[in-house]
Design a protein around this motif. Sequence first.
Motif, PDB file in Angstrom:
ATOM      1  N   GLN A 118       0.834  -1.204   0.000  1.00 59.50           N
ATOM      2  CA  GLN A 118       0.000   0.000   0.000  1.00 59.50           C
ATOM      3  C   GLN A 118       0.868   1.254   0.000  1.00 59.50           C
ATOM      4  O   GLN A 118       0.578   2.213  -0.716  1.00 59.50           O
ATOM      5  CB  GLN A 118      -0.915   0.012   1.225  1.00 59.50           C
ATOM      6  CG  GLN A 118      -1.990  -1.042   1.203  1.00 59.50           C
ATOM      7  CD  GLN A 118      -2.701  -1.141   2.539  1.00 59.50           C
ATOM      8  OE1 GLN A 118      -2.095  -1.056   3.605  1.00 59.50           O
ATOM      9  NE2 GLN A 118      -4.015  -1.321   2.478  1.00 59.50           N
ATOM     10  N   LEU A 119       1.923   1.260   0.785  1.00 61.14           N
ATOM     11  CA  LEU A 119       2.815   2.417   0.850  1.00 61.14           C
ATOM     12  C   LEU A 119       3.515   2.636  -0.489  1.00 61.14           C
ATOM     13  O   LEU A 119       3.640   3.765  -0.954  1.00 61.14           O
ATOM     14  CB  LEU A 119       3.838   2.233   1.973  1.00 61.14           C
ATOM     15  CG  LEU A 119       4.719   3.439   2.266  1.00 61.14           C
ATOM     16  CD1 LEU A 119       3.889   4.671   2.611  1.00 61.14           C
ATOM     17  CD2 LEU A 119       5.685   3.110   3.398  1.00 61.14           C
ATOM     18  N   ARG A 120       3.934   1.556  -1.138  1.00 58.51           N
ATOM     19  CA  ARG A 120       4.571   1.663  -2.455  1.00 58.51           C
ATOM     20  C   ARG A 120       3.603   2.284  -3.461  1.00 58.51           C
ATOM     21  O   ARG A 120       3.966   3.174  -4.228  1.00 58.51           O
ATOM     22  CB  ARG A 120       5.023   0.276  -2.932  1.00 58.51           C
ATOM     23  CG  ARG A 120       5.684   0.296  -4.296  1.00 58.51           C
ATOM     24  CD  ARG A 120       6.172  -1.092  -4.712  1.00 58.51           C
ATOM     25  NE  ARG A 120       5.279  -2.187  -4.438  1.00 58.51           N
ATOM     26  CZ  ARG A 120       4.240  -2.543  -5.201  1.00 58.51           C
ATOM     27  NH1 ARG A 120       3.956  -1.862  -6.288  1.00 58.51           N
ATOM     28  NH2 ARG A 120       3.489  -3.571  -4.877  1.00 58.51           N
ATOM     29  N   THR A 121       2.353   1.850  -3.442  1.00 56.96           N
ATOM     30  CA  THR A 121       1.335   2.392  -4.342  1.00 56.96           C
ATOM     31  C   THR A 121       1.103   3.867  -4.067  1.00 56.96           C
ATOM     32  O   THR A 121       1.043   4.683  -4.993  1.00 56.96           O
ATOM     33  CB  THR A 121       0.008   1.615  -4.201  1.00 56.96           C
ATOM     34  OG1 THR A 121       0.249   0.254  -4.552  1.00 56.96           O
ATOM     35  CG2 THR A 121      -1.073   2.189  -5.084  1.00 56.96           C
ATOM     36  N   LEU A 122       0.991   4.227  -2.800  1.00 51.27           N
ATOM     37  CA  LEU A 122       0.779   5.626  -2.436  1.00 51.27           C
ATOM     38  C   LEU A 122       1.937   6.504  -2.899  1.00 51.27           C
ATOM     39  O   LEU A 122       1.720   7.560  -3.498  1.00 51.27           O
ATOM     40  CB  LEU A 122       0.580   5.758  -0.923  1.00 51.27           C
ATOM     41  CG  LEU A 122       0.337   7.176  -0.422  1.00 51.27           C
ATOM     42  CD1 LEU A 122      -1.009   7.706  -0.930  1.00 51.27           C
ATOM     43  CD2 LEU A 122       0.385   7.216   1.100  1.00 51.27           C
ATOM     44  N   VAL A 123       3.151   6.059  -2.672  1.00 54.74           N
ATOM     45  CA  VAL A 123       4.326   6.841  -3.080  1.00 54.74           C
ATOM     46  C   VAL A 123       4.364   6.985  -4.603  1.00 54.74           C
ATOM     47  O   VAL A 123       4.630   8.064  -5.128  1.00 54.74           O
ATOM     48  CB  VAL A 123       5.629   6.212  -2.533  1.00 54.74           C
ATOM     49  CG1 VAL A 123       6.861   6.837  -3.171  1.00 54.74           C
ATOM     50  CG2 VAL A 123       5.674   6.353  -1.024  1.00 54.74           C
ATOM     51  N   ALA A 124       4.068   5.914  -5.323  1.00 55.82           N
ATOM     52  CA  ALA A 124       4.051   5.979  -6.790  1.00 55.82           C
ATOM     53  C   ALA A 124       3.004   6.974  -7.276  1.00 55.82           C
ATOM     54  O   ALA A 124       3.258   7.761  -8.193  1.00 55.82           O
ATOM     55  CB  ALA A 124       3.778   4.594  -7.376  1.00 55.82           C
ATOM     56  N   LEU A 125       1.829   6.961  -6.664  1.00 51.29           N
ATOM     57  CA  LEU A 125       0.766   7.896  -7.051  1.00 51.29           C
ATOM     58  C   LEU A 125       1.148   9.349  -6.771  1.00 51.29           C
ATOM     59  O   LEU A 125       0.924  10.235  -7.592  1.00 51.29           O
ATOM     60  CB  LEU A 125      -0.518   7.588  -6.290  1.00 51.29           C
ATOM     61  CG  LEU A 125      -1.439   6.559  -6.891  1.00 51.29           C
ATOM     62  CD1 LEU A 125      -2.513   6.181  -5.889  1.00 51.29           C
ATOM     63  CD2 LEU A 125      -2.062   7.077  -8.163  1.00 51.29           C
ATOM     64  N   LEU A 126       1.715   9.586  -5.619  1.00 56.31           N
ATOM     65  CA  LEU A 126       2.002  10.958  -5.229  1.00 56.31           C
ATOM     66  C   LEU A 126       3.233  11.535  -5.910  1.00 56.31           C
ATOM     67  O   LEU A 126       3.302  12.735  -6.151  1.00 56.31           O
ATOM     68  CB  LEU A 126       2.139  11.054  -3.707  1.00 56.31           C
ATOM     69  CG  LEU A 126       0.889  10.674  -2.913  1.00 56.31           C
ATOM     70  CD1 LEU A 126       1.158  10.787  -1.423  1.00 56.31           C
ATOM     71  CD2 LEU A 126      -0.311  11.518  -3.315  1.00 56.31           C
ATOM     72  N   THR A 127       4.203  10.685  -6.239  1.00 57.66           N
ATOM     73  CA  THR A 127       5.424  11.194  -6.864  1.00 57.66           C
ATOM     74  C   THR A 127       5.398  11.106  -8.383  1.00 57.66           C
ATOM     75  O   THR A 127       6.190  11.766  -9.053  1.00 57.66           O
ATOM     76  CB  THR A 127       6.659  10.413  -6.374  1.00 57.66           C
ATOM     77  OG1 THR A 127       6.542   9.051  -6.776  1.00 57.66           O
ATOM     78  CG2 THR A 127       6.838  10.544  -4.879  1.00 57.66           C
ATOM     79  N   GLY A 128       4.522  10.268  -8.929  1.00 54.83           N
ATOM     80  CA  GLY A 128       4.493  10.067 -10.375  1.00 54.83           C
ATOM     81  C   GLY A 128       5.489   9.022 -10.849  1.00 54.83           C
ATOM     82  O   GLY A 128       5.633   8.790 -12.037  1.00 54.83           O
ATOM     83  N   HIS A 129       6.186   8.374  -9.913  1.00 54.15           N
ATOM     84  CA  HIS A 129       7.169   7.357 -10.262  1.00 54.15           C
ATOM     85  C   HIS A 129       6.539   5.977 -10.197  1.00 54.15           C
ATOM     86  O   HIS A 129       6.928   5.127  -9.401  1.00 54.15           O
ATOM     87  CB  HIS A 129       8.379   7.438  -9.322  1.00 54.15           C
ATOM     88  CG  HIS A 129       9.152   8.690  -9.485  1.00 54.15           C
ATOM     89  ND1 HIS A 129       9.471   9.500  -8.433  1.00 54.15           N
ATOM     90  CD2 HIS A 129       9.629   9.305 -10.586  1.00 54.15           C
ATOM     91  CE1 HIS A 129      10.132  10.555  -8.869  1.00 54.15           C
ATOM     92  NE2 HIS A 129      10.241  10.454 -10.176  1.00 54.15           N
ATOM     93  N   GLY A 130       5.564   5.774 -11.054  1.00 54.82           N
ATOM     94  CA  GLY A 130       4.870   4.501 -11.142  1.00 54.82           C
ATOM     95  C   GLY A 130       4.650   4.151 -12.598  1.00 54.82           C
ATOM     96  O   GLY A 130       5.252   4.751 -13.492  1.00 54.82           O
ATOM     97  N   ALA A 131       3.779   3.222 -12.860  1.00 52.82           N
ATOM     98  CA  ALA A 131       3.532   2.746 -14.221  1.00 52.82           C
ATOM     99  C   ALA A 131       2.609   3.687 -14.988  1.00 52.82           C
ATOM    100  O   ALA A 131       1.626   3.259 -15.591  1.00 52.82           O
ATOM    101  CB  ALA A 131       2.967   1.339 -14.186  1.00 52.82           C
ATOM    102  N   PHE A 132       2.919   4.951 -14.946  1.00 54.92           N
ATOM    103  CA  PHE A 132       2.200   5.948 -15.750  1.00 54.92           C
ATOM    104  C   PHE A 132       2.895   6.015 -17.109  1.00 54.92           C
ATOM    105  O   PHE A 132       4.129   5.948 -17.177  1.00 54.92           O
ATOM    106  CB  PHE A 132       2.227   7.322 -15.079  1.00 54.92           C
ATOM    107  CG  PHE A 132       1.581   7.343 -13.727  1.00 54.92           C
ATOM    108  CD1 PHE A 132       0.196   7.316 -13.614  1.00 54.92           C
ATOM    109  CD2 PHE A 132       2.338   7.376 -12.585  1.00 54.92           C
ATOM    110  CE1 PHE A 132      -0.406   7.316 -12.375  1.00 54.92           C
ATOM    111  CE2 PHE A 132       1.745   7.386 -11.335  1.00 54.92           C
ATOM    112  CZ  PHE A 132       0.368   7.355 -11.229  1.00 54.92           C
TER     113      PHE A 132
END
Length: 130
Positions: free
Chosen positions: A44-58
């Motif tokens: 959950q924390l990894r998902t939250l950080v990815a969403l908030l920082t933009g460093h995810g599978a966007f």
Amino acid sequence: MLKAKADGEFRRLSLRKDGLRKAKVFIAPDGKWSKQALSLNKNQLRTLVALLTGHGAFNSHLHRLGLGDNVNCRYCQQETEDNIHILCSCPAIQDKRRRFLGRDMCLPSSIKQSKVVAILAFARSMELEL
């Protein structure tokens, strides 16, 4: 008193620093979010950080890393897909945004008013692999 001083120093330094534009939109020292984040499990924390920082599978992030060809949003195909677009303005997912975050479209500042669990539920509903 020390916490207030540390928060002020963090704000002062982070605002002056170049880069991290998308993360700065959503992240600021906040006791409420910190407490909520500390109660999350690792995924959950990894998902939250990815969403908030933009460093995810966007798509925009994957393209920047050389892992994708398309920067357009997978849902609306109209704009560049990044965390701000998904969380705030994609017209194709406004119903889900309303259901989980309480608004069709929003400013990034209003995301800061949302509960962490609501943001994570929204991400789960989108089936984003962040």
